[in-house]
Design a protein around this motif. Structure first.
Motif, PDB file in Angstrom:
ATOM      1  N   GLU A  46       0.834  -1.196   0.000  1.00 14.95           N
ATOM      2  CA  GLU A  46       0.000   0.000   0.000  1.00 14.95           C
ATOM      3  C   GLU A  46       0.874   1.253   0.000  1.00 14.95           C
ATOM      4  O   GLU A  46       1.847   1.335   0.749  1.00 14.95           O
ATOM      5  CB  GLU A  46      -0.914   0.017   1.219  1.00 14.95           C
ATOM      6  CG  GLU A  46      -1.902  -1.146   1.258  1.00 14.95           C
ATOM      7  CD  GLU A  46      -2.786  -1.104   2.483  1.00 14.95           C
ATOM      8  OE1 GLU A  46      -2.745  -0.097   3.225  1.00 14.95           O
ATOM      9  OE2 GLU A  46      -3.521  -2.079   2.713  1.00 14.95           O
ATOM     10  N   VAL A  47       0.503   2.190  -0.851  1.00 15.30           N
ATOM     11  CA  VAL A  47       1.219   3.463  -0.933  1.00 15.30           C
ATOM     12  C   VAL A  47       0.198   4.586  -0.881  1.00 15.30           C
ATOM     13  O   VAL A  47      -0.800   4.558  -1.600  1.00 15.30           O
ATOM     14  CB  VAL A  47       2.048   3.569  -2.235  1.00 15.30           C
ATOM     15  CG1 VAL A  47       2.770   4.915  -2.294  1.00 15.30           C
ATOM     16  CG2 VAL A  47       3.044   2.418  -2.342  1.00 15.30           C
ATOM     17  N   SER A  48       0.433   5.569  -0.025  1.00 10.61           N
ATOM     18  CA  SER A  48      -0.428   6.749   0.029  1.00 10.61           C
ATOM     19  C   SER A  48       0.409   7.989  -0.243  1.00 10.61           C
ATOM     20  O   SER A  48       1.628   8.003  -0.029  1.00 10.61           O
ATOM     21  CB  SER A  48      -1.118   6.858   1.393  1.00 10.61           C
ATOM     22  OG  SER A  48      -0.161   7.015   2.418  1.00 10.61           O
ATOM     23  N   GLY A  49      -0.259   9.025  -0.714  1.00  7.39           N
ATOM     24  CA  GLY A  49       0.430  10.272  -1.024  1.00  7.39           C
ATOM     25  C   GLY A  49       0.380  10.579  -2.505  1.00  7.39           C
ATOM     26  O   GLY A  49       0.317   9.688  -3.343  1.00  7.39           O
ATOM     27  N   GLU A  50       0.414  11.862  -2.810  1.00  9.58           N
ATOM     28  CA  GLU A  50       0.341  12.337  -4.187  1.00  9.58           C
ATOM     29  C   GLU A  50       1.736  12.597  -4.729  1.00  9.58           C
ATOM     30  O   GLU A  50       2.703  12.740  -3.985  1.00  9.58           O
ATOM     31  CB  GLU A  50      -0.477  13.636  -4.244  1.00  9.58           C
ATOM     32  CG  GLU A  50      -1.893  13.497  -3.736  1.00  9.58           C
ATOM     33  CD  GLU A  50      -2.735  12.587  -4.605  1.00  9.58           C
ATOM     34  OE1 GLU A  50      -2.513  12.570  -5.830  1.00  9.58           O
ATOM     35  OE2 GLU A  50      -3.611  11.888  -4.054  1.00  9.58           O
ATOM     36  N   PHE A  51       1.837  12.662  -6.045  1.00 11.35           N
ATOM     37  CA  PHE A  51       3.086  13.016  -6.709  1.00 11.35           C
ATOM     38  C   PHE A  51       3.660  14.283  -6.096  1.00 11.35           C
ATOM     39  O   PHE A  51       2.949  15.252  -5.854  1.00 11.35           O
ATOM     40  CB  PHE A  51       2.839  13.230  -8.208  1.00 11.35           C
ATOM     41  CG  PHE A  51       4.070  13.638  -8.973  1.00 11.35           C
ATOM     42  CD1 PHE A  51       4.886  12.687  -9.549  1.00 11.35           C
ATOM     43  CD2 PHE A  51       4.401  14.981  -9.108  1.00 11.35           C
ATOM     44  CE1 PHE A  51       6.026  13.057 -10.258  1.00 11.35           C
ATOM     45  CE2 PHE A  51       5.535  15.369  -9.803  1.00 11.35           C
ATOM     46  CZ  PHE A  51       6.349  14.404 -10.383  1.00 11.35           C
ATOM     47  N   GLY A  52       4.959  14.271  -5.822  1.00  8.77           N
ATOM     48  CA  GLY A  52       5.643  15.429  -5.268  1.00  8.77           C
ATOM     49  C   GLY A  52       5.690  15.469  -3.757  1.00  8.77           C
ATOM     50  O   GLY A  52       6.486  16.216  -3.180  1.00  8.77           O
ATOM     51  N   ALA A  53       4.834  14.687  -3.098  1.00 10.68           N
ATOM     52  CA  ALA A  53       4.815  14.628  -1.635  1.00 10.68           C
ATOM     53  C   ALA A  53       5.449  13.322  -1.172  1.00 10.68           C
ATOM     54  O   ALA A  53       5.309  12.292  -1.826  1.00 10.68           O
ATOM     55  CB  ALA A  53       3.381  14.719  -1.118  1.00 10.68           C
ATOM     56  N   LYS A  54       6.120  13.360  -0.057  1.00 10.91           N
ATOM     57  CA  LYS A  54       6.746  12.153   0.472  1.00 10.91           C
ATOM     58  C   LYS A  54       5.671  11.101   0.760  1.00 10.91           C
ATOM     59  O   LYS A  54       4.707  11.369   1.475  1.00 10.91           O
ATOM     60  CB  LYS A  54       7.516  12.476   1.743  1.00 10.91           C
ATOM     61  CG  LYS A  54       8.339  11.310   2.276  1.00 10.91           C
ATOM     62  CD  LYS A  54       9.147  11.746   3.491  1.00 10.91           C
ATOM     63  CE  LYS A  54       9.975  10.591   4.041  1.00 10.91           C
ATOM     64  NZ  LYS A  54      10.759  11.005   5.219  1.00 10.91           N
ATOM     65  N   PRO A  55       5.819   9.907   0.180  1.00 16.05           N
ATOM     66  CA  PRO A  55       4.777   8.888   0.340  1.00 16.05           C
ATOM     67  C   PRO A  55       4.894   8.137   1.659  1.00 16.05           C
ATOM     68  O   PRO A  55       5.899   8.245   2.367  1.00 16.05           O
ATOM     69  CB  PRO A  55       5.057   7.940  -0.830  1.00 16.05           C
ATOM     70  CG  PRO A  55       6.537   8.037  -1.018  1.00 16.05           C
ATOM     71  CD  PRO A  55       6.894   9.471  -0.717  1.00 16.05           C
ATOM     72  N   GLU A  56       3.851   7.388   1.966  1.00 14.50           N
ATOM     73  CA  GLU A  56       3.888   6.408   3.038  1.00 14.50           C
ATOM     74  C   GLU A  56       3.683   5.035   2.420  1.00 14.50           C
ATOM     75  O   GLU A  56       2.816   4.856   1.563  1.00 14.50           O
ATOM     76  CB  GLU A  56       2.819   6.689   4.088  1.00 14.50           C
ATOM     77  CG  GLU A  56       3.070   7.960   4.879  1.00 14.50           C
ATOM     78  CD  GLU A  56       2.097   8.136   6.022  1.00 14.50           C
ATOM     79  OE1 GLU A  56       1.322   7.183   6.290  1.00 14.50           O
ATOM     80  OE2 GLU A  56       2.096   9.203   6.634  1.00 14.50           O
ATOM     81  N   ILE A  57       4.486   4.077   2.846  1.00 17.88           N
ATOM     82  CA  ILE A  57       4.476   2.730   2.272  1.00 17.88           C
ATOM     83  C   ILE A  57       4.164   1.726   3.372  1.00 17.88           C
ATOM     84  O   ILE A  57       4.767   1.767   4.446  1.00 17.88           O
ATOM     85  CB  ILE A  57       5.843   2.385   1.642  1.00 17.88           C
ATOM     86  CG1 ILE A  57       6.251   3.444   0.614  1.00 17.88           C
ATOM     87  CG2 ILE A  57       5.818   0.996   1.007  1.00 17.88           C
ATOM     88  CD1 ILE A  57       7.677   3.289   0.101  1.00 17.88           C
ATOM     89  N   THR A  58       3.230   0.828   3.096  1.00 12.89           N
ATOM     90  CA  THR A  58       2.910  -0.256   4.026  1.00 12.89           C
ATOM     91  C   THR A  58       3.266  -1.578   3.355  1.00 12.89           C
ATOM     92  O   THR A  58       2.669  -1.954   2.349  1.00 12.89           O
ATOM     93  CB  THR A  58       1.415  -0.256   4.401  1.00 12.89           C
ATOM     94  OG1 THR A  58       1.071   1.007   4.961  1.00 12.89           O
ATOM     95  CG2 THR A  58       1.114  -1.370   5.399  1.00 12.89           C
TER      96      THR A  58
END
Length: 201
Positions: A75-87
Motif C-alpha cells: 500500500e502506498v499513500s500520497g500524491e506526486f511530489g509529496a513524500k509517500p507512506e508505504i505499508t
C-alpha cells in the motif's frame, strides 16, 4: 491511499550499481543507496515487536511467509511530489522478481534507454520496513537511464514511466546490491516509490 495502474513483472537482469543518494542538501553524483550509512536516517536494528507506523516507513512484526507478495499487496499513500507512506505486508514473502506498478500516470515524456531524468525517491528495506534514504524535500536525483549508473532494478524498472508519474519499484537483492557482498544492503529486497520530476532525451 492511492493505488492504480498496471503491474509489470520483469525478469531478473544482471547489471550493476547503486540506487539512493547521500543525505545532504547538495546534489550528488552518487546513485541512490550508494551511501551505506545515510546521515539523516539512523540504521535500524530490526523490526519492532509491535507495529509502529511512521511517515515514510512502516514496521511490522517479523515473519514474512506464505506466497510471494505482489505489487498490489503493498500500500502506498500520497500524491506526486509529496513524500509517500508505504505499508509492506507481513503475511507474504518478498518477491524474487522485479515488480513495478504505476501509482499515478504522468503526462510528459516517457523514460526510455538513454533518457536523462531527475527522480524523487523514498527507499525502504523489506526486512525491517524502515526508511533508508529519500530525496523528498531535497534535490531530485539525476541519472541517465540504462548507463549502469544505478542498480539494474532502476535501469529496468524506470522504463516507460512518464514525467509527472509516480511508480512503485520492488527490487530483489540480485537486481540491487547482491553483487556487492560488503554493502550493508547486499541481502535486502528494496522498496522504492519514485517520482519522475523531469525526463528528456
Amino acid at each position: 491511499m492511492r493505488k492504480a495502474g498496471t503491474i509489470m513483472v520483469a525478469a531478473v537482469a544482471a547489471v550493476a550499481l547503486g540506487a539512493c543518494s547521500p543525505s545532504t542538501e547538495e546534489p550528488s553524483d552518487q546513485p541512490p543507496g550508494s551511501d551505506p550509512t545515510p546521515t539523516h536516517i539512523a540504521q535500524s536494528s530490526g523490526a519492532s515487536e509491535e507495529p509502529d507506523r511512521t511517515e515514510g516507513s512502516v514496521t511490522t512484526s517479523p515473519g514474512d511467509q506464505g506466497p510471494e507478495c505482489t505489487a498490489e499487496d503493498i500500500e502506498v499513500s500520497g500524491e506526486f511530489g509529496a513524500k509517500p507512506e508505504i505499508t509492506i505486508p507481513g503475511n507474504c514473502a518478498p518477491p524474487s522478481e522485479l515488480l513495478t506498478e504505476d501509482l499515478s500516470e504522468g503526462d510528459g515524456p516517457e523514460i526510455t534507454q538513454g533518457s536523462q531524468v531527475e527522480m524523487d525517491y523514498l527507499l525502504l528495506t523489506w526486512a525491517d520496513r524502515q526508511e533508508k534514504d529519500t530525496s523528498f524535500g531535497k534535490q531530485p536525483f539525476a541519472l541517465t537511464v540504462g548507463n549502469g549508473e544505478v542498480i539494474s532494478g532502476w535501469d529496468e524498472g524506470l522504463l516507460g514511466l512518464k514525467e509527472g508519474g509516480r511508480r512503485l519499484l520492488v527490487v530483489p537483492a540480485d537486481m540491487a546490491y547482491g553483487n556487492q557482498p560488503n554493502h550493508p544492503l547486499a541481502q535486502d529486497t528494496l522498496v522504492f516509490v519514485v517520482d519522475a520530476v523531469s525526463v528528456s532525451g
